[in-house]
Enzyme design. Structure first.
Site, PDB file in Angstrom:
ATOM      1  N   LYS A 168     126.113   7.136  55.874  1.00  0.00           N
ATOM      2  CA  LYS A 168     126.971   6.472  56.857  1.00  0.00           C
ATOM      3  C   LYS A 168     127.574   5.239  56.198  1.00  0.00           C
ATOM      4  O   LYS A 168     126.882   4.433  55.602  1.00  0.00           O
ATOM      5  CB  LYS A 168     126.157   6.081  58.095  1.00  0.00           C
ATOM      6  N   MET A 188     119.055  -4.628  57.599  1.00  0.00           N
ATOM      7  CA  MET A 188     120.497  -4.533  57.859  1.00  0.00           C
ATOM      8  C   MET A 188     121.041  -5.815  58.477  1.00  0.00           C
ATOM      9  O   MET A 188     121.802  -5.799  59.436  1.00  0.00           O
ATOM     10  CB  MET A 188     120.779  -3.331  58.776  1.00  0.00           C
ATOM     11  N   ASP A 226     121.235  10.027  51.813  1.00  0.00           N
ATOM     12  CA  ASP A 226     121.897   8.863  52.402  1.00  0.00           C
ATOM     13  C   ASP A 226     122.553   7.995  51.329  1.00  0.00           C
ATOM     14  O   ASP A 226     122.270   8.121  50.133  1.00  0.00           O
ATOM     15  CB  ASP A 226     120.889   8.026  53.180  1.00  0.00           C
TER      16      ASP A 226
END
Length: 470
Positions: free
Chosen positions: A270, A384, A248
């Site tokens: 991502k 996040m 990641d």
């Protein structure tokens, strides 16, 4: 200065040592053990060096250093106690493009002699680029204690059977598995029992046994928050057994550097603005395709795969396709960031529960129980959340959280560039903008965040708290 690690074959190659004292004697002995043809240039020699010269083990070049001593040398060691002489040797070697080590003088050296752990033919070298030899020596002592002395006969046994191993295991993956078995299985155990003949027989028997190609598998590995020291031993082993690593965006380069050098690395992170559904579909496809080819796949995720990491979705995909998998937990960001900021997530006087919350829901389909989250005597840990700080602060205050509630915003938690911003909830968005806080960052809200001002110990601490009584 970053050095390129290099193991040199000096067997029967001429090497020059300038100096005839105790240091030169040690360097000469090490070079002789490597098979070099050593010439020692000095007006006088120690008794040890004189004995080597008398026995024909070394050549003695009597007198002060002469540049023509370098005529046939592959490398040179300057070990005199006169820096002027050493500098002259270094300059002459540099002019001829001959590597030169000046003992205890990195500035004059073009190569360094490392500290050695010798389990020949296995050799471990530790270098501090010449600037901290004591540190290199201490590391060597630690590594010495890690390696059993049977490692040497095990390596020699593997060397004797190398051709047979390659013939019996022509596939690279099968050959790697055989060497893993050699290190972890009965051969090493028999050598520790001083039974070398039985060890060799066990190796031969295993080579002659028909091998089934094992099915591929996937290991879901939590990489932790970024500090490689927080990687678990089991995770490190998985990285060193991997054929393919799907990693990641938040996995640190230091973690990837600990993986097996020849493993294929694929960035599947991502990124903002991407279609995350399409990216996840690609990840599923890569896991399945590589596992079906018999490869060992490591799916490497920042933090822990089961805390907002879609680990459950990936296991469901693998289970539906009958692909073998296992899970190696990682230290999730909430635990690591709080610890590195000096913030206990629970405290008898301040917080009896912890909520791990993904902040994405504050701007998407909001299903969070804001009245419950706004309650006191609990700690909120938002993942996040940097892009939603205005909404987070506003909704908590709207649902009853005291505007003066302490917060701590931990940027790059556990990494060398960590910054911790503390303040009061009503000021959160403004302070974060003023200090340029960016992802990755964890937000902690609750009375325990106030303890970060007192207990911080790692990285940069930015306190903007205002006492409510002033």
């Amino acid at each position: 200065m970053k050095l390129f690690p290099l193991f040199a074959d000096l067997n029967q190659r001429p090497v020059l040592v300038v100096g005839g004292g105790a240091v030169a004697s040690r360097k000469t002995q090490a070079l002789l053990e490597a098979g070099a043809r050593v010439s020692v240039g000095a007006p006088q020699l120690t008794a040890d060096l004189a004995a080597l010269a008398a026995g024909g083990r070394i050549a003695h070049l009597a007198g002060a250093f002469q540049p023509d001593w370098l005529d046939d040398a592959w490398l040179v060691v300057a070990a005199t106690d006169d820096r002027v002489v050493n500098a002259h040797v270094s300059r002459c070697a540099e002019a001829r493009r001959i590597f030169c080590n000046v003992v205890d003088d990195p500035a004059l050296s073009s190569f360094q002699v490392p500290s050695i752990v010798d389990r020949s033919p296995i050799t471990v070298a530790i270098s501090s680029a010449g600037v901290a030899p004591v540190l290199a020596r201490r590391l060597r002592e630690r590594i010495e204690s890690m390696f059993d002395h049977t490692l040497a006969p095990l390596a020699q046994l593997a060397a004797r059977h190398r051709a047979a191993i390659r013939a019996a295991r022509p596939d690279l993956g099968a050959r790697r598995r055989f060497y893993d078995w050699l290190l972890d299985g009965p051969v090493a155990s028999l050598l520790r029992q001083a039974r070398p003949a039985d060890a060799e027989a066990a190796l031969t028997e295993e080579l002659e046994t028909p091998q089934m190609v094992p099915p591929g598998s996937v290991v879901l590995v939590g990489a932790g928050p970024g500090d490689p020291g927080l990687l678990t031993l089991r995770a490190l082993r998985a990285l060193n057994e991997a054929d393919v690593i799907l990693y990641d965006r938040l996995v640190s380069p230091d973690i990837l550097a600990m993986a097996r050098r020849d493993a294929e690395r694929v960035d599947v992170g991502k990124h903002p603005g991407e279609d995350h559904h399409a990216t996840q579909t690609r990840i599923h496809g890569l896991m399945a395709d590589n596992a079906r080819l018999g490869r060992r796949v490591v799916r490497l995720k920042g933090g822990d795969a089961f805390i907002f990491g879609r680990g459950g979705e990936e296991l469901q995909f693998l289970r539906a396709r009958n692909i073998r998998y296992e899970v190696v937990p990682g230290i999730t960001a909430a635990l690591a960031c709080a610890a590195h900021a000096g913030i206990p997530l629970t405290h008898r006087a301040h917080a009896q529960s912890v909520h791990l919350v993904t902040a994405h829901s504050s701007t998407e389909a909001d299903t969070l129980d804001w009245p419950a989250l706004a309650g006191a005597t609990q700690t909120l840990a938002f993942y996040m959340g940097v892009g939603q700080l205005d909404a987070l602060a506003r909704r908590l205050i709207q649902h009853g959280r005291d505007p003066l509630t302490p917060f701590a915003l931990v940027e790059n938690g556990s990494r060398p560039q960590q910054r911790v911003l503390t303040g009061q909830l009503e000021d959160l968005p403004r302070l974060a903008r003023a200090h340029g806080i960016h992802a990755p960052a964890m937000l902690f809200v609750g009375e325990v965040a106030r303890l970060g001002d007192e207990l911080h110990w790692f990285g940069q601490h930015l306190s903007e708290r205002v006492d409510a009584t002033t």
